[in-house]
Motif scaffolding. Structure first.
Motif, PDB file in Angstrom:
ATOM      1  N   LEU A  51       0.823  -1.216   0.000  1.00  0.00           N
ATOM      2  CA  LEU A  51       0.000   0.000   0.000  1.00  0.00           C
ATOM      3  C   LEU A  51       0.851   1.257   0.000  1.00  0.00           C
ATOM      4  N   ARG A  52       1.919   1.250   0.778  1.00  0.00           N
ATOM      5  CA  ARG A  52       2.716   2.479   0.876  1.00  0.00           C
ATOM      6  C   ARG A  52       3.340   2.834  -0.468  1.00  0.00           C
ATOM      7  N   ASN A  53       3.764   1.816  -1.243  1.00  0.00           N
ATOM      8  CA  ASN A  53       4.333   2.102  -2.557  1.00  0.00           C
ATOM      9  C   ASN A  53       3.281   2.675  -3.499  1.00  0.00           C
ATOM     10  N   LEU A  54       2.074   2.124  -3.426  1.00  0.00           N
ATOM     11  CA  LEU A  54       0.990   2.654  -4.255  1.00  0.00           C
ATOM     12  C   LEU A  54       0.651   4.089  -3.853  1.00  0.00           C
ATOM     13  N   ARG A  55       0.632   4.363  -2.547  1.00  0.00           N
ATOM     14  CA  ARG A  55       0.373   5.735  -2.085  1.00  0.00           C
ATOM     15  C   ARG A  55       1.454   6.688  -2.609  1.00  0.00           C
ATOM     16  N   HIS A  56       2.689   6.237  -2.586  1.00  0.00           N
ATOM     17  CA  HIS A  56       3.780   7.082  -3.056  1.00  0.00           C
ATOM     18  C   HIS A  56       3.657   7.345  -4.557  1.00  0.00           C
ATOM     19  N   PHE A  57       3.256   6.344  -5.311  1.00  0.00           N
ATOM     20  CA  PHE A  57       3.096   6.520  -6.750  1.00  0.00           C
ATOM     21  C   PHE A  57       1.974   7.526  -7.048  1.00  0.00           C
ATOM     22  N   VAL A  58       0.855   7.407  -6.347  1.00  0.00           N
ATOM     23  CA  VAL A  58      -0.247   8.354  -6.533  1.00  0.00           C
ATOM     24  C   VAL A  58       0.202   9.768  -6.165  1.00  0.00           C
ATOM     25  N   GLU A  94       9.086   1.042 -16.379  1.00  0.00           N
ATOM     26  CA  GLU A  94       9.025   2.385 -15.829  1.00  0.00           C
ATOM     27  C   GLU A  94       7.582   2.853 -15.757  1.00  0.00           C
ATOM     28  N   LEU A  95       7.268   3.630 -14.732  1.00  0.00           N
ATOM     29  CA  LEU A  95       5.895   4.100 -14.530  1.00  0.00           C
ATOM     30  C   LEU A  95       5.731   5.575 -14.877  1.00  0.00           C
ATOM     31  N   VAL A  96       6.829   6.319 -14.931  1.00  0.00           N
ATOM     32  CA  VAL A  96       6.775   7.730 -15.345  1.00  0.00           C
ATOM     33  C   VAL A  96       7.913   8.006 -16.321  1.00  0.00           C
ATOM     34  N   HIS A  97       7.704   8.975 -17.192  1.00  0.00           N
ATOM     35  CA  HIS A  97       8.756   9.414 -18.116  1.00  0.00           C
ATOM     36  C   HIS A  97       9.625  10.440 -17.399  1.00  0.00           C
ATOM     37  N   ARG A  98      10.746  10.005 -16.866  1.00  0.00           N
ATOM     38  CA  ARG A  98      11.587  10.900 -16.084  1.00  0.00           C
ATOM     39  C   ARG A  98      12.239  11.992 -16.924  1.00  0.00           C
ATOM     40  N   GLU A  99      12.414  11.726 -18.218  1.00  0.00           N
ATOM     41  CA  GLU A  99      13.089  12.693 -19.072  1.00  0.00           C
ATOM     42  C   GLU A  99      12.150  13.789 -19.565  1.00  0.00           C
ATOM     43  N   LYS A 100      10.848  13.665 -19.312  1.00  0.00           N
ATOM     44  CA  LYS A 100       9.883  14.639 -19.806  1.00  0.00           C
ATOM     45  C   LYS A 100       9.417  15.572 -18.682  1.00  0.00           C
ATOM     46  N   LYS A 101       9.110  16.793 -19.051  1.00  0.00           N
ATOM     47  CA  LYS A 101       8.638  17.777 -18.078  1.00  0.00           C
ATOM     48  C   LYS A 101       7.295  17.349 -17.498  1.00  0.00           C
ATOM     49  N   GLN A 108       1.810   2.050 -18.970  1.00  0.00           N
ATOM     50  CA  GLN A 108       1.642   1.128 -17.838  1.00  0.00           C
ATOM     51  C   GLN A 108       1.331   1.897 -16.552  1.00  0.00           C
ATOM     52  N   GLY A 109       1.942   3.097 -16.434  1.00  0.00           N
ATOM     53  CA  GLY A 109       1.681   3.917 -15.253  1.00  0.00           C
ATOM     54  C   GLY A 109       0.243   4.374 -15.176  1.00  0.00           C
ATOM     55  N   LYS A 110      -0.343   4.689 -16.343  1.00  0.00           N
ATOM     56  CA  LYS A 110      -1.749   5.095 -16.365  1.00  0.00           C
ATOM     57  C   LYS A 110      -2.652   3.959 -15.914  1.00  0.00           C
ATOM     58  N   VAL A 111      -2.343   2.743 -16.367  1.00  0.00           N
ATOM     59  CA  VAL A 111      -3.138   1.583 -15.957  1.00  0.00           C
ATOM     60  C   VAL A 111      -3.018   1.371 -14.455  1.00  0.00           C
ATOM     61  N   LEU A 112      -1.772   1.411 -13.954  1.00  0.00           N
ATOM     62  CA  LEU A 112      -1.559   1.199 -12.522  1.00  0.00           C
ATOM     63  C   LEU A 112      -2.229   2.290 -11.703  1.00  0.00           C
ATOM     64  N   LEU A 113      -2.208   3.544 -12.207  1.00  0.00           N
ATOM     65  CA  LEU A 113      -2.802   4.655 -11.455  1.00  0.00           C
ATOM     66  C   LEU A 113      -4.290   4.432 -11.223  1.00  0.00           C
TER      67      LEU A 113
END
Length: 347
Positions: A51-58, A94-101, A108-113
C-alpha cells in the motif's frame, strides 16, 4: 475457449511505521489453466504490491515532482525514489517518463494509477469500517451527500459535531444521487443527503425532510438575454447548463419532457463558472456563491415572463435518505438535528 485469469486477494501485515501498519495488499495468481494453455502464461509471476508504494506513486502523479511528493508523504527524497523504483521493479517497467517535463505516466503507469486509486479508496473504506466495529459503533458516522450539501450545511454540521464529540469517527462521500443510492443499498454508507424526488414513493426508503431549496435560471449580468423580456422561447436560443437534480423541473417549465440541456453536470458551482464566462444560461439550486455573485451584480437571475408553475415548482425538495428498518444511533440523531438546525439558517 476464452479463459480469464483469476484475481485472488491476499492481505498480510507489512511494516509498522509511525504507528501505522501498511499491508501487502494483493497478489495476482493464475489458476485453473488447462495444460494446453499453460504456455501462454509462461513467464508470468505473482505480483505483490504494498500500500505504501501505491500511495507514493499516486502522490508522485499528483505532485509531478519527486521533491514535492516526498515532502507530502513525509519521506526523504532518496527513500521516496527507492519506493517508486521498488514498485517499478515489481511491475517490470518504468511508470513515469523521467526525461519529460511534468513526469507524465507511461502507458503502464496510467493503468496502474487507475487501479491504485481504486485500491487505496477501498483500503481506506475497509480501515474505516473495521475501526467502526473495533471501537464503539455508536460513535461512527458513515454517510454520503450531493455537492450542494457538501458545500453548505454538511461542513458546518460536522464541525459542530466534532466540537461536541471529539472522539466520533466520521466519513462522508460526495457523489450524485443514483450512485449514493447504490452505495446505500450495498451497505457502504448508512444514509445520504440529496434531492428526494426519486424516493418519495419508494416504500424501501425513509426520508427526514430538510428545508426546500430554490432553483433558478441565471446568466452573467451582460448576457444578451436581458436585452429583451426573458421567456421560454428566447431562453432556448442559448446553451443551457443544468444540474441533474433540476433537469426534470426545467423540462416541466419548458413543456418538453425529454429536454436535454447543452450541459448536464452534478456540480452547480461548475455551471456557475461556465455561465460567468460564456453565454451559457445556468440552471441549478440557488447556491450561496451564486447568491454572492448576484449581490455583486456579476450574475442576474432570469425571471421568465411566461413561467406558469406554482411556487413549489421552483423548489428542490431535499432530505436525509436511509433504508427503512435501519438502526438510528444517538450520534446519527444528533448529526441529523445539526443538519436541520443549519438548514434553517438563511443561506
Amino acid at each position: 475457449m476464452t479463459l480469464k485469469p483469476m484475481l485472488h486477494i491476499h492481505i498480510s501485515p507489512g511494516n509498522k511505521k509511525d504507528g501505522r501498519c501498511e499491508y501487502l495488499l494483493f497478489e495476482v495468481k493464475i489458476r485453473a489453466i488447462p495444460a494446453q494453455m499453460r504456455m501462454a502464461y509462461r513467464g508470468m509471476h505473482t505480483m505483490h504490491f504494498e500500500l505504501r508504494n501505491l500511495r507514493h506513486f499516486v502522490a508522485l502523479i499528483n505532485h509531478r515532482s519527486f521533491v514535492l511528493a516526498a515532502h507530502s508523504v513525509n519521506l526523504s527524497q532518496p527513500a521516496f525514489s527507492r519506493s517508486i523504483q521498488a514498485l517499478e521493479h515489481q511491475v517490470g517497467c518504468e511508470l513515469v517518463h523521467r526525461e519529460k517535463k511534468g513526469l507524465p505516466p507511461t502507458q503502464q503507469g496510467k493503468v496502474l494509477l487507475d487501479y491504485a486509486n481504486e485500491i487505496l479508496r477501498k483500503s481506506d473504506e475497509l480501515t474505516f469500517r473495521i475501526a467502526a466495529f473495533n471501537s464503539n459503533a455508536q460513535s461512527v458516522l458513515n454517510f454520503g451527500c450531493g455537492p450542494v450539501a457538501a458545500a453548505s450545511i454538511v461542513p458546518k454540521a460536522i464541525a459542530k459535531l466534532l466540537q461536541n464529540h471529539p472522539h466520533a469517527k466520521t466519513r462522508f462521500v460526495v457523489d450524485k444521487w443514483n450512485e449514493l443510492s447504490l452505495k446505500l443499498n450495498r451497505g457502504e454508507i448508512d444514509f445520504f443527503i440529496s434531492n428526494t424526488l426519486y424516493f418519495e414513493d419508494d416504500k424501501n426508503h425513509q426520508i427526514v425532510p430538510l428545508a426546500p431549496r430554490k432553483w433558478c435560471l441565471y446568466a452573467h449580468a451582460e448576457h444578451p438575454v436581458f436585452k429583451e423580456t426573458p421567456n421560454r422561447y428566447n431562453i432556448l436560443k442559448y446553451p443551457i447548463g443544468c444540474t441533474l437534480g433540476v433537469r426534470e423541473l426545467l423540462s416541466s417549465y419548458l413543456s418538453e419532457p425529454d429536454y436535454i440541456p447543452s450541459l448536464l453536470c452534478e456540480n452547480g458551482y461548475s455551471i456557475m463558472d461556465i455561465s460567468l464566462n460564456s453565454h451559457t444560461i445556468g440552471c441549478s439550486a440557488l447556491l450561496p456563491m451564486i447568491e454572492d455573485n448576484i449581490k455583486k451584480r456579476l450574475l442576474r437571475v432570469i425571471e421568465p415572463s411566461d413561467f406558469q408553475g406554482a411556487q413549489q415548482d421552483r423548489n428542490i425538495l431535499n432530505g436525509i435518505i436511509s433504508l427503512k428498518g435501519t438502526m438510528t444511533t444517538p450520534l446519527r440523531q444528533t448529526f441529523i438535528q445539526l443538519l436541520q438546525d443549519y438548514d434553517q439558517v438563511p443561506h
